[in-house]
Design a protein around this motif. Structure first.
Motif: not given
Ligand SMILES: Nc1ncnc2c1ncn2[C@@H]1O[C@H](COP(=O)(O)OP(=O)(O)O)[C@@H](O)[C@H]1O
Ligand SMILES: [Mg+2]
Lengths: 339, 319
Positions: B153-158, B162-173
């Motif tokens: 769940l780590n914002p920097d390297y979790g 990374a997945w959620l951002v790549r799938m477009g669910v989140l704009a940023e970690p």
């Protein structure tokens, strides 16, 4: 008066064919018993009719309507299971009323019908109990009550008495027959017990390995079995079988003769022409009858029934005399020979 | 039961005792009671030493002043410790967090457990394998599972971010555990993930013990699949469900390690529950009396819950 017709109905489980294609017609109002040894496919056939198993081929018609693909509830049949299958979390009254509740019958009408069924089955005192607080016989009555309240097109029974003790079974047999007489509804009754088949059925269907061996009234089946399997399955004790020279002498490759059609006479050298010589072995004394096992000189052992009490020493030489009129003649591969 | 019956039987078959022995009976408990005491004694000693004594110690400490580091602190405190706990501004938030954490955890665990148990009760290829794999979260040690989730769940390297951002669910970690709005829900979700397999297995065992012909009878009686679930399945699951829920409410409410491993009660006390508060009182403020007062309160609540459950079960069995 619901008639049921199976055409080329078959069932396979994976690779295994349990019911090869079979045809069967059940007339409205008939009490039909499927009888056969354990594992011969009786339950499967009943469950196909009920819609609890999907048929692998053929069609099933109820009153002329094709129900082959209809779900169980739409077939209008009621089933009584060997395990009773009562809902454990409901009272007796709720169990009996459940199918009516599912059919959307108003509460007051349900109560009336439940009370009526309960009084018919002697359950009135037990209506508030849970199934776990009932004896086996009482549970089976509740299961029957649950079946009759919905006035089904036909009743299906799968070995309903197998879990009861002998005395209770005899009583329930009579009650179910009586129920059939009163309601006149078509009933299909599965059992492995040929006594139940003989005493209850209008028509017996003898099954073996998923195939129908013979269909007929109890006495037809008893008196003129279509083949060796039926001959040996129906009747207690089992029909005696003679093969080889002893059978040839009586006019067929295989001869069947029921214990009650054998007479035992002392072998005191009176040389009866049709008698089979042998040695008395075990005797079973039932009081009303005595069954004498005789080891024939030609090798086979036969069982002869003597009415009443009869004493014979083990090892005594005897003659066994078959009643000619009651011989059952079969071909070498077990089909009945009709003359 | 059996041993009792056997004991009675042996007494009944013994020759009648003489007058002297009969007289002694007045002063001595019967042989049956003595035998029972002898059998129970070892357990009684264990319970007394391992459970009763520490519990009594907690209650005793809650009524006294005690410090971990200052031996001069002492003496009877009456209800002072309790008053201080209830007046502590941390208490109400911690109680709320405990309730949210417990209720959401158990509800989520039950829902996931029931859904997976129902799915695994259906026949399908590879079912045995899935049945085996599903208990994995439950057999991973809490500390390892917690650390791994914190890492996922780590914002920097979790990986998850990374997945959620790549799938477009989140704009940023998103810093799931580091932000006070999401921290409590996140630890709750992870706890659900960890604990639901226990429900799956227990419910599956109950499901597979339901005879098929009940469903078949109901199908013939005209009950549809939903109706069959409510009329047959749920009533069969009720006893095991009640037990599952009660023990998990207790286990979750007193859980310390999972939250501690992931957030230590932070950020800004957003995940501070009562067990973490107890730990802080004892290990950071070194106030044993205070910690024991809160522990006593929590224990009383749990004991009440357990008692109510036992009474409900007994009332149902008596029916
Ligand atoms: N669901 C099933 N899957 C595979 N085989 C089955 C199934 N149900 C029944 N069978 C097989 O079909 C045969 C007939 O079973 P059944 O109809 O129960 O016999 P009966 O009721 O005459 O004792 C048995 O050999 C049994 O093993
Ligand atoms: Mg069967």
């Amino acid at each position: 008066m619901t008639s049921i017709r199976l055409r080329q109905v078959s069932k396979t489980f994976g690779e295994k064919t349990v019911i090869p294609p079979l045809d069967l017609e059940i007339a409205g109002g008939e009490f039909v018993v499927f009888v056969g040894p354990s594992g011969c496919g009786k339950s499967t056939l009943l469950r196909l009719i009920a819609g609890l198993e999907e048929i692998s081929g053929g069609t099933i018609e109820i009153d002329g309507r094709d129900v082959s693909q209809a779900p169980p509830a739409e077939r209008g049949l009621a089933m009584v299971f060997q395990s009773y299958a009562l809902y454990p979390h409901m009272s007796v009254a709720e169990n009996i009323g459940f199918p009516l509740k599912m059919a959307g019958v108003p509460k007051a009408a349900i109560a009336g019908k439940v009370a009526e069924a309960a009084s018919r089955l002697n359950l009135t005192e037990l209506l508030e109990r849970r199934p776990s607080q009932l004896s086996g016989g009482q549970r089976q009555r509740v299961a029957i009550g649950r079946a009759i309240v919905r006035a089904p097109k036909a009743f299906l029974f799968d070995e309903p008495l197998s879990n009861l003790d002998a005395a209770l079974r005899a009583g329930m047999r009579i009650e179910i027959s009586e129920l059939h007489r009163q309601l006149g509804t078509t009933m299909i009754y599965v059992t492995h017990d040929q006594v139940e088949a003989m005493t209850m059925a209008d028509t017996i269907v003898v099954l073996n390995k998923g195939r129908i061996e013979q269909i007929g009234s109890p006495l037809e089946i008893y008196n003129t079995p279509a083949n060796l399997f039926v001959a040996q399955f129906i009747g207690s004790p089992t029909m005696n079988i003679l093969r080889g020279p002893a059978a040839d002498a009586l006019g067929a490759p295989v001869i069947g003769i029921r214990p009650e059609h054998l007479t035992i006479v002392p072998a005191a050298g009176n040389g009866t022409a049709d008698g089979l010589p042998g040695i008395a072995a075990l005797s079973e004394h039932l009081g009303s009858d005595t069954f004498v096992h005789v080891r024939l000189n030609e090798g086979a052992t036969v069982n002869a029934r003597v009415t009443g009490e009869f004493r014979i020493d083990r090892g005594a030489p005897v003659m066994v005399v078959p009643e000619r009129a009651h011989l059952h003649r079969f071909t070498a591969n077990g089909e009945a020979l009709r003359i | 039961m059996t041993t009792m019956d056997m004991a009675t039987g042996s007494i009944a078959s013994r020759p009648q005792a003489g007058i002297g022995r009969a007289a002694r009976r007045v002063f001595w408990p019967s042989a049956r009671v003595r035998a029972a005491c002898a059998f129970l004694a070892p357990v009684a000693v264990l319970v007394a030493a391992l459970i009763a004594a520490p519990l009594a110690g907690v209650v005793w400490n809650s009524l006294h002043h005690a410090s971990l580091i200052d031996a001069t602190v002492g003496g009877f405190a009456g209800l002072d410790n309790f008053r201080m706990v209830l007046d502590d501004e941390h208490f109400l938030p911690a109680l709320t967090h405990t309730l949210v954490w417990t209720i959401l955890s158990v509800a989520g665990e039950y829902a996931c457990g029931l859904a997976t148990a129902l799915a695994l009760a259906q026949p399908f290829r590879g079912r045995a394998l899935v049945r085996g794999l599903i208990i994995l979260p439950w057999v991973i040690p809490i500390a390892i599972a917690g650390v791994n989730w914190a890492w996922l769940l780590n914002p920097d390297y979790g990986v998850l971010n990374a997945w959620l951002v790549r799938m477009g669910v989140l704009a940023e970690p998103h810093d799931w555990l580091g932000r006070s709005e999401t921290a409590l829900l996140t630890v709750t979700l992870v706890n659900v993930w960890r604990s639901f397999p226990f429900y799956t297995i227990s419910l599956l065992a109950a499901l597979t013990s339901i005879p098929d012909d009940l469903y078949e009878a109901a199908a013939l009686d005209g009950a549809g699949i939903v109706r069959r679930f409510f009329v047959i399945t749920l009533p069969h699951l009720r006893p095991v469900s009640l037990t599952l829920i009660v023990i998990h409410v207790i286990w979750t409410a007193i859980n310390f390690d999972f939250i501690w491993v992931m957030t230590q009660g932070g950020p800004l006390d957003a995940t501070e529950t009562l067990p973490i508060l107890i730990y802080r009182y004892a290990m950071q403020e070194f106030d044993v009396g205070l910690a024991c007062a809160l522990a006593t309160l929590s224990m009383a609540a749990m004991a009440t819950l357990f008692l109510v459950q036992a009474l409900v079960v007994r009332a149902r069995e008596a029916r």
